[in-house]
Scaffold this motif. Structure first.
Motif, short mmCIF file in Angstrom:
data_model
loop_
_atom_site.label_atom_id
_atom_site.label_comp_id
_atom_site.label_asym_id
_atom_site.label_seq_id
_atom_site.Cartn_x
_atom_site.Cartn_y
_atom_site.Cartn_z
N ASP A 1 0.78 -1.24 0.00
CA ASP A 1 0.00 0.00 0.00
C ASP A 1 0.81 1.28 0.00
O ASP A 1 0.31 2.33 -0.41
N GLU A 2 2.08 1.22 0.45
CA GLU A 2 2.85 2.45 0.62
C GLU A 2 4.18 2.48 -0.14
O GLU A 2 4.61 3.55 -0.57
N TRP A 3 4.83 1.35 -0.26
CA TRP A 3 6.21 1.38 -0.75
C TRP A 3 6.34 1.27 -2.27
O TRP A 3 7.34 1.72 -2.83
N ILE A 4 5.39 0.67 -2.93
CA ILE A 4 5.55 0.38 -4.36
C ILE A 4 5.45 1.65 -5.20
O ILE A 4 4.49 2.41 -5.11
N LEU A 5 6.46 1.86 -6.04
CA LEU A 5 6.50 2.99 -6.96
C LEU A 5 6.19 2.56 -8.39
O LEU A 5 5.77 3.38 -9.21
N GLY A 6 6.39 1.30 -8.70
CA GLY A 6 6.11 0.80 -10.04
C GLY A 6 6.38 -0.69 -10.13
O GLY A 6 7.19 -1.23 -9.36
N ILE A 7 5.70 -1.35 -11.04
CA ILE A 7 5.88 -2.79 -11.25
C ILE A 7 6.04 -3.05 -12.75
O ILE A 7 5.23 -2.59 -13.56
N GLU A 8 7.07 -3.79 -13.11
CA GLU A 8 7.34 -4.13 -14.51
C GLU A 8 7.41 -5.64 -14.67
O GLU A 8 8.03 -6.33 -13.86
N ASP A 9 6.79 -6.14 -15.72
CA ASP A 9 6.89 -7.56 -16.06
C ASP A 9 8.19 -7.77 -16.83
O ASP A 9 8.32 -7.31 -17.97
N VAL A 10 9.16 -8.44 -16.20
CA VAL A 10 10.46 -8.66 -16.86
C VAL A 10 10.61 -10.10 -17.33
O VAL A 10 11.72 -10.55 -17.62
N THR A 11 9.50 -10.81 -17.44
CA THR A 11 9.53 -12.18 -17.93
C THR A 11 10.16 -12.28 -19.33
O THR A 11 11.01 -13.17 -19.55
N PRO A 12 9.80 -11.40 -20.28
CA PRO A 12 10.45 -11.49 -21.60
C PRO A 12 11.97 -11.33 -21.52
O PRO A 12 12.71 -12.01 -22.25
N ARG A 13 12.45 -10.46 -20.64
CA ARG A 13 13.90 -10.30 -20.50
C ARG A 13 14.52 -11.58 -19.96
O ARG A 13 15.58 -12.01 -20.43
N ALA A 14 13.87 -12.20 -18.99
CA ALA A 14 14.38 -13.45 -18.43
C ALA A 14 14.50 -14.52 -19.51
O ALA A 14 15.52 -15.22 -19.62
N HIS A 15 13.46 -14.64 -20.34
CA HIS A 15 13.48 -15.64 -21.41
C HIS A 15 14.56 -15.33 -22.45
O HIS A 15 15.22 -16.24 -22.97
N GLU A 16 14.74 -14.05 -22.75
CA GLU A 16 15.75 -13.67 -23.75
C GLU A 16 17.15 -13.96 -23.24
O GLU A 16 18.00 -14.47 -23.99
N ILE A 17 17.42 -13.65 -21.98
CA ILE A 17 18.75 -13.93 -21.41
C ILE A 17 19.02 -15.42 -21.44
O ILE A 17 20.11 -15.87 -21.83
N LYS A 18 18.04 -16.21 -21.04
CA LYS A 18 18.22 -17.67 -21.05
C LYS A 18 18.45 -18.19 -22.46
O LYS A 18 19.31 -19.06 -22.68
N ALA A 19 17.73 -17.65 -23.44
CA ALA A 19 17.91 -18.08 -24.84
C ALA A 19 19.31 -17.75 -25.34
O ALA A 19 19.94 -18.55 -26.04
N LEU A 20 19.81 -16.58 -24.99
CA LEU A 20 21.16 -16.19 -25.40
C LEU A 20 22.20 -17.10 -24.75
O LEU A 20 23.18 -17.50 -25.40
N LEU A 21 22.01 -17.42 -23.49
CA LEU A 21 22.93 -18.34 -22.82
C LEU A 21 22.94 -19.71 -23.50
O LEU A 21 23.99 -20.31 -23.73
N THR A 22 21.75 -20.19 -23.81
CA THR A 22 21.62 -21.50 -24.47
C THR A 22 22.32 -21.49 -25.82
O THR A 22 22.91 -22.50 -26.24
N ALA A 23 22.27 -20.34 -26.49
CA ALA A 23 22.90 -20.21 -27.80
C ALA A 23 24.40 -19.94 -27.70
O ALA A 23 25.09 -19.86 -28.72
N GLY A 24 24.89 -19.78 -26.48
CA GLY A 24 26.32 -19.56 -26.29
C GLY A 24 26.74 -18.10 -26.33
O GLY A 24 27.94 -17.80 -26.29
N ASP A 25 25.78 -17.19 -26.38
CA ASP A 25 26.11 -15.77 -26.42
C ASP A 25 26.15 -15.21 -25.00
O ASP A 25 25.22 -14.53 -24.55
N VAL A 26 27.22 -15.50 -24.29
CA VAL A 26 27.35 -15.09 -22.89
C VAL A 26 27.42 -13.58 -22.78
O VAL A 26 26.82 -12.97 -21.89
N GLU A 27 28.16 -12.94 -23.69
CA GLU A 27 28.29 -11.49 -23.65
C GLU A 27 26.93 -10.81 -23.85
O GLU A 27 26.57 -9.86 -23.15
#
Length: 204
Positions: free
Chosen positions: A154-180
């Motif tokens: 009720d008091e502390w939250i300033l904003g909420i973002e769904d970062v699920t797409p970013r999580a999936h993209e990072i995992k896909a890049l790792l799987t593809a070997g693109d660590v950088e």
């Protein structure tokens, strides 16, 4: 961070987070029926159970470890929740460690009484790298219940973002070997200026 000898010089208990002068980002994972409405509205829906303890994590990679890159059942939607720093620090000041530590607590009975009274609790778990391997230093998990959970919602939250797409993209890049490429998408986390004197009751 390593010194010239290659020895890890990070404090054993360190809060690393994406933070600014007035806010800190924490992560939670929910089923889509909770997470998606929360991201759209910028607050949790009425179906969010405020009478249950809710755990927030300042570390993006620890959240990925916990939710399996947003693939575990009931954790398919990852939220980045920006909260007021004053609220975050209030929770730390009023928290109790989730387990007894000899020398830090007077005895098990006093720790147990403190745990029952505290509106927040703290766990320190090994931080994780991109491959989910444990690191030598610990990552903060902060549980909020009762007054703390109500203040959070009720008091502390300033904003909420769904970062699920970013999580999936990072995992896909790792799987593809693109660590950088994967690393470039990680949030810019740095050491949080923890008041170690005020939080001495949490540092074992």
């Amino acid at each position: 961070m390593n010194d010239e000898t290659g020895v890890d010089t990070l404090p054993r208990h360190q809060v690393r987070a994406d933070w600014s002068e007035d806010a800190v980002t924490v992560y939670q994972a929910y089923r889509p029926e909770i997470g998606r409405p929360a991201a759209r509205a910028g607050r949790f829906p009425v179906t969010w159970k405020r009478d249950r303890m809710t755990w927030i994590k300042p570390s993006f990679l620890w959240m990925m470890y916990r939710c399996g890159w947003a693939t575990k059942e009931g954790q398919e939607t990852v939220l980045a929740v920006r909260i007021r720093r004053e609220g975050f620090e209030w929770a730390l000041r009023h928290a109790c460690l989730s387990h007894y530590v000899r020398g830090l607590h007077e005895d098990r009975a006093s720790w147990s009484r403190e745990l029952r009274r505290a509106p927040a609790r703290v766990q320190w778990d090994p931080e994780r790298d991109l491959w989910m391997r444990p690191l030598p230093h610990r990552s903060l998990q902060l549980g909020l219940a009762g007054e703390a959970a109500a203040r959070y919602a009720d008091e502390w939250i300033l904003g909420i973002e769904d970062v699920t797409p970013r999580a999936h993209e990072i995992k896909a890049l790792l799987t593809a070997g693109d660590v950088e490429g994967a690393g470039a998408l990680l949030p810019a986390e740095r050491a949080y200026p923890l008041d170690r004197e005020a939080c001495a009751h949490l540092l074992r």
